[in-house]
Write an enzyme that holds these catalytic residues in place. Structure first.
Site, PDB file in Angstrom:
ATOM      1  N   ASN A   1       0.866  -1.181   0.000  1.00  0.00           N
ATOM      2  CA  ASN A   1       0.000   0.000   0.000  1.00  0.00           C
ATOM      3  C   ASN A   1       0.904   1.233   0.000  1.00  0.00           C
ATOM      4  O   ASN A   1       1.395   1.655   1.041  1.00  0.00           O
ATOM      5  CB  ASN A   1      -0.886  -0.072   1.262  1.00  0.00           C
ATOM      6  CG  ASN A   1      -1.810   1.111   1.406  1.00  0.00           C
ATOM      7  OD1 ASN A   1      -1.670   2.125   0.727  1.00  0.00           O
ATOM      8  ND2 ASN A   1      -2.765   0.984   2.310  1.00  0.00           N
TER       9      ASN A   1
ATOM     10  N   ARG B   1      -2.579  -1.669  -3.511  1.00  0.00           N
ATOM     11  CA  ARG B   1      -3.489  -0.538  -3.626  1.00  0.00           C
ATOM     12  C   ARG B   1      -2.985   0.293  -4.789  1.00  0.00           C
ATOM     13  O   ARG B   1      -1.805   0.673  -4.820  1.00  0.00           O
ATOM     14  CB  ARG B   1      -3.461   0.283  -2.340  1.00  0.00           C
ATOM     15  CG  ARG B   1      -4.176   1.603  -2.475  1.00  0.00           C
ATOM     16  CD  ARG B   1      -4.088   2.362  -1.176  1.00  0.00           C
ATOM     17  NE  ARG B   1      -4.683   3.671  -1.300  1.00  0.00           N
ATOM     18  CZ  ARG B   1      -4.101   4.793  -0.893  1.00  0.00           C
ATOM     19  NH1 ARG B   1      -2.894   4.760  -0.350  1.00  0.00           N
ATOM     20  NH2 ARG B   1      -4.701   5.941  -1.021  1.00  0.00           N
TER      21      ARG B   1
ATOM     22  N   HIS C   1      -9.871   7.326  -1.899  1.00  0.00           N
ATOM     23  CA  HIS C   1     -10.094   6.653  -0.602  1.00  0.00           C
ATOM     24  C   HIS C   1     -11.187   5.593  -0.718  1.00  0.00           C
ATOM     25  O   HIS C   1     -11.819   5.221   0.277  1.00  0.00           O
ATOM     26  CB  HIS C   1     -10.534   7.653   0.499  1.00  0.00           C
ATOM     27  CG  HIS C   1      -9.473   8.600   0.952  1.00  0.00           C
ATOM     28  ND1 HIS C   1      -9.763   9.902   1.343  1.00  0.00           N
ATOM     29  CD2 HIS C   1      -8.141   8.459   1.107  1.00  0.00           C
ATOM     30  CE1 HIS C   1      -8.650  10.508   1.709  1.00  0.00           C
ATOM     31  NE2 HIS C   1      -7.648   9.657   1.575  1.00  0.00           N
TER      32      HIS C   1
ATOM     33  N   ASN D   1      -4.563  12.438   6.831  1.00  0.00           N
ATOM     34  CA  ASN D   1      -3.869  13.594   6.249  1.00  0.00           C
ATOM     35  C   ASN D   1      -4.661  14.099   5.058  1.00  0.00           C
ATOM     36  O   ASN D   1      -4.832  15.292   4.857  1.00  0.00           O
ATOM     37  CB  ASN D   1      -2.458  13.204   5.829  1.00  0.00           C
ATOM     38  CG  ASN D   1      -1.507  13.352   6.993  1.00  0.00           C
ATOM     39  OD1 ASN D   1      -1.524  14.375   7.686  1.00  0.00           O
ATOM     40  ND2 ASN D   1      -0.702  12.341   7.225  1.00  0.00           N
TER      41      ASN D   1
ATOM     42  N   ARG E   1      -3.643  20.227   2.504  1.00  0.00           N
ATOM     43  CA  ARG E   1      -4.303  20.561   1.230  1.00  0.00           C
ATOM     44  C   ARG E   1      -5.483  21.480   1.494  1.00  0.00           C
ATOM     45  O   ARG E   1      -6.181  21.329   2.502  1.00  0.00           O
ATOM     46  CB  ARG E   1      -4.820  19.284   0.546  1.00  0.00           C
ATOM     47  CG  ARG E   1      -3.735  18.485  -0.133  1.00  0.00           C
ATOM     48  CD  ARG E   1      -4.280  17.190  -0.687  1.00  0.00           C
ATOM     49  NE  ARG E   1      -3.638  16.068  -0.043  1.00  0.00           N
ATOM     50  CZ  ARG E   1      -4.075  14.815  -0.082  1.00  0.00           C
ATOM     51  NH1 ARG E   1      -5.176  14.508  -0.742  1.00  0.00           N
ATOM     52  NH2 ARG E   1      -3.427  13.853   0.526  1.00  0.00           N
TER      53      ARG E   1
ATOM     54  N   GLU F   1     -10.791   8.648  13.789  1.00  0.00           N
ATOM     55  CA  GLU F   1     -10.752   7.607  14.820  1.00  0.00           C
ATOM     56  C   GLU F   1     -10.311   8.149  16.173  1.00  0.00           C
ATOM     57  O   GLU F   1     -10.634   7.578  17.207  1.00  0.00           O
ATOM     58  CB  GLU F   1      -9.770   6.487  14.395  1.00  0.00           C
ATOM     59  CG  GLU F   1     -10.259   5.701  13.204  1.00  0.00           C
ATOM     60  CD  GLU F   1      -9.198   4.764  12.627  1.00  0.00           C
ATOM     61  OE1 GLU F   1      -8.342   4.275  13.387  1.00  0.00           O
ATOM     62  OE2 GLU F   1      -9.230   4.532  11.403  1.00  0.00           O
TER      63      GLU F   1
ATOM     64  N   GLU G   1      -7.476  -0.708   5.222  1.00  0.00           N
ATOM     65  CA  GLU G   1      -7.318  -0.807   3.765  1.00  0.00           C
ATOM     66  C   GLU G   1      -6.578  -2.085   3.385  1.00  0.00           C
ATOM     67  O   GLU G   1      -6.935  -2.752   2.417  1.00  0.00           O
ATOM     68  CB  GLU G   1      -6.570   0.416   3.235  1.00  0.00           C
ATOM     69  CG  GLU G   1      -7.430   1.678   3.245  1.00  0.00           C
ATOM     70  CD  GLU G   1      -6.621   2.939   3.015  1.00  0.00           C
ATOM     71  OE1 GLU G   1      -5.520   3.070   3.597  1.00  0.00           O
ATOM     72  OE2 GLU G   1      -7.091   3.804   2.270  1.00  0.00           O
TER      73      GLU G   1
HETATM   74  P1  ADP Z   1      -2.743   9.129   6.266  1.00  0.00           P
HETATM   75  O1  ADP Z   1      -3.735   9.859   5.430  1.00  0.00           O
HETATM   76  O2  ADP Z   1      -1.337   9.606   6.081  1.00  0.00           O
HETATM   77  O3  ADP Z   1      -2.890   7.605   6.256  1.00  0.00           O
HETATM   78  P2  ADP Z   1      -3.726   8.949   8.992  1.00  0.00           P
HETATM   79  O4  ADP Z   1      -5.049   8.309   8.713  1.00  0.00           O
HETATM   80  O5  ADP Z   1      -2.707   8.140   9.705  1.00  0.00           O
HETATM   81  O6  ADP Z   1      -3.100   9.612   7.714  1.00  0.00           O
HETATM   82  O7  ADP Z   1      -4.031  10.272   9.838  1.00  0.00           O
HETATM   83  C1  ADP Z   1      -2.985  11.107  10.238  1.00  0.00           C
HETATM   84  C2  ADP Z   1      -3.545  12.283  10.983  1.00  0.00           C
HETATM   85  O8  ADP Z   1      -4.406  11.838  12.038  1.00  0.00           O
HETATM   86  C3  ADP Z   1      -2.466  13.079  11.705  1.00  0.00           C
HETATM   87  O9  ADP Z   1      -1.873  14.013  10.862  1.00  0.00           O
HETATM   88  C4  ADP Z   1      -3.261  13.734  12.806  1.00  0.00           C
HETATM   89  O10 ADP Z   1      -3.798  14.955  12.315  1.00  0.00           O
HETATM   90  C5  ADP Z   1      -4.404  12.796  13.059  1.00  0.00           C
HETATM   91  N1  ADP Z   1      -4.289  12.117  14.361  1.00  0.00           N
HETATM   92  C6  ADP Z   1      -3.626  10.973  14.633  1.00  0.00           C
HETATM   93  N2  ADP Z   1      -3.744  10.672  15.955  1.00  0.00           N
HETATM   94  C7  ADP Z   1      -4.496  11.637  16.513  1.00  0.00           C
HETATM   95  C8  ADP Z   1      -4.990  11.905  17.826  1.00  0.00           C
HETATM   96  N3  ADP Z   1      -4.729  11.103  18.849  1.00  0.00           N
HETATM   97  N4  ADP Z   1      -5.753  13.024  17.999  1.00  0.00           N
HETATM   98  C9  ADP Z   1      -6.044  13.851  16.972  1.00  0.00           C
HETATM   99  N5  ADP Z   1      -5.611  13.652  15.705  1.00  0.00           N
HETATM  100  C10 ADP Z   1      -4.855  12.567  15.477  1.00  0.00           C
END
Ligand code: ADP
Length: 408
Positions: free
Chosen positions: A7, A99, A188, A219, A249, A342, A392
């Site tokens: 992925n 992916r 997504h 992100n 973004r 989450e 995923e």
């Molecule tokens: P990607 O799109 O890179 O897979 P993720 O799904 O891992 O990203 O999400 C990353 C983002 O999740 C981080 O940049 C942060 O903003 C947010 N995040 C992760 N843990 C927490 C937390 N405990 N509280 C708030 N935001 C969080």
């Protein structure tokens, strides 16, 4: 059946290894035997490979980076041999699933990889210049290590949105854009589809009977409106820049701003690209970070720009949920997933507050707990609200299993 999943993202390459025994897929997502991730640092001159086994053992190694495809190959070789002992015998791998971010209009479901599919992934790199080349590099690395005959499956992020009606995918610009491939594709999709299926499973309802909005907030952020098990509207568009405000973004903004900047400043197309993709969103507005955790910490210290970034994020999310709601004509289930969805009780609470008029109400204690794969709506709520850990890799492994079962 032993399935390896690759992925590839913009700054990481994740992989998971599943061993599926028995005649049917398990209902609850199983833990992979191991998962690994290569992370590139910002300047991309070094890469770190981290491997975690199902028993929690962790192995880490750093490389001097030459190119992403060379690093991927090297990391796979490390997993194969090296001192990780992760894969003792490469021949034990039955299928490799990938992916692939952009399948255009050609690929509306998962497909076996062959020369034609590889050529399409390469051609579609025009629309996904960061991701599709990384996805192809993963496929070619496997061919190099395991041989060209290894069964490989491409699972497309765009495929779940293949059933959008024309009113949702045509842009209101020139009609000729359609023939040039300029239309909404949505992304997504693997995550949105997984979350919709998982939501139906958790609620013990038939997916076909549910109207859902899935909020993938990582992100990159996007929403999908799902009816009859199909995505009928989504916020990302021709590129993953459209729609919601994101970590770095901008999401949707008045296109007149772009014309204004190109005409009246020393802004070049490349600078604009960089600004909108890497220096906007939570980072651009707060001036602090693209990471919501850092924004929240700054808000606690009364930082006004951090507060504005948070408020804008919530405003954008509420507005786009409203738009998905109109496309669906109702709502049974709202799903939050990915890093922000989450983990951030504050974002979930602020977002849901706007939809009290639908009879949606949260159980605040549940929302503030660690509610993974749980319903956080209160008992009287007219809309169920779920927090689901997106999987995923597991979803890709399931596709591989189904494809192999069909062809055997
Ligand atoms: P990607 O799109 O890179 O897979 P993720 O799904 O891992 O990203 O999400 C990353 C983002 O999740 C981080 O940049 C942060 O903003 C947010 N995040 C992760 N843990 C927490 C937390 N405990 N509280 C708030 N935001 C969080």
């Amino acid at each position: 059946m032993k399935i390896l999943v690759l992925n590839a993202g913009s700054s990481s390459q994740k992989s998971s290894f599943y061993d599926l025994t028995g005649d049917a897929l398990p209902i609850d997502p199983p833990e992979p035997l191991w998962s690994a991730q290569i992370d590139w640092n910002d300047r991309e001159d070094s890469a770190t490979l981290k491997v975690k086994t199902a028993h929690g053992e962790v192995f880490e190694e750093s490389y001097r980076s030459t190119s992403k495809s060379a690093d991927t190959l090297k990391a796979l070789q490390t997993l194969w041999s090296g001192n990780t002992q992760v894969i003792q015998n490469p021949n034990q791998i039955d299928i490799v699933g990938h992916r692939v971010v952009h399948g255009g209009t050609d690929y509306v479901q998962s497909t076996w990889v062959n020369a034609e599919v590889k050529a399409s992934i390469e051609r579609l790199a025009e629309f996904a210049p960061i991701h599709n080349p990384a996805n192809l590099a993963g496929i070619e690395s496997i061919e190099q290590i395991l041989g060209a005959d290894t069964p490989q499956v491409a699972v497309f992020d765009t495929a779940f949105h293949a059933h959008l009606p024309p009113a949702a995918y045509v842009y209101s610009g020139a009609y000729e854009w359609l023939a040039q491939g300029i239309r909404r594709y949505g992304f997504h999709g693997i995550s949105h589809q997984y979350c919709a299926q998982r939501a139906a499973q958790i609620l013990d309802r038939d997916l076909q009977s549910l109207k859902l909005i899935t909020c993938h907030l990582g992100n990159g952020c996007s929403l999908a409106a799902i009816r009859d098990g199909l995505s009928i509207d989504t916020t990302m568009g021709f590129t993953p820049l459209d729609g919601l405000m994101m970590g770095s973004r901008s999401g949707s903004i008045d296109p007149g701003i772009l014309i204004h900047l190109l005409r009246h400043s020393d802004c070049t197309v490349d600078r604009l690209d960089h600004l909108l993709n890497y220096n906007s969103g939570l980072l651009g507005i707060s001036g602090i970070s693209n990471d919501l955790r850092q924004i929240t910490a700054a808000i606690a210290k009364n930082n006004d720009r951090a507060q504005l970034a948070f408020d804008l994020f919530v405003h954008s999310l509420r507005a786009h949920i409203g738009s998905m709601l109109a496309s669906l004509g109702g709502l049974d289930v709202l799903v939050f997933t990915a890093g922000i969805g989450e983990n951030s009780a504050a974002i979930r609470a602020a977002t849901c507050e706007a939809f009290g008029f639908l009879g949606l109400s949260l159980d605040l204690a549940q929302n503030n707990s660690e509610p993974i794969d749980r319903d956080i709506a209160d008992a009287n709520s007219h809309v169920r609200v779920l927090v689901i850990h997106t999987q995923e890799d597991w979803s890709i492994a399931q596709e591989c299993y189904r494809m192999a079962s069909k062809s055997s």
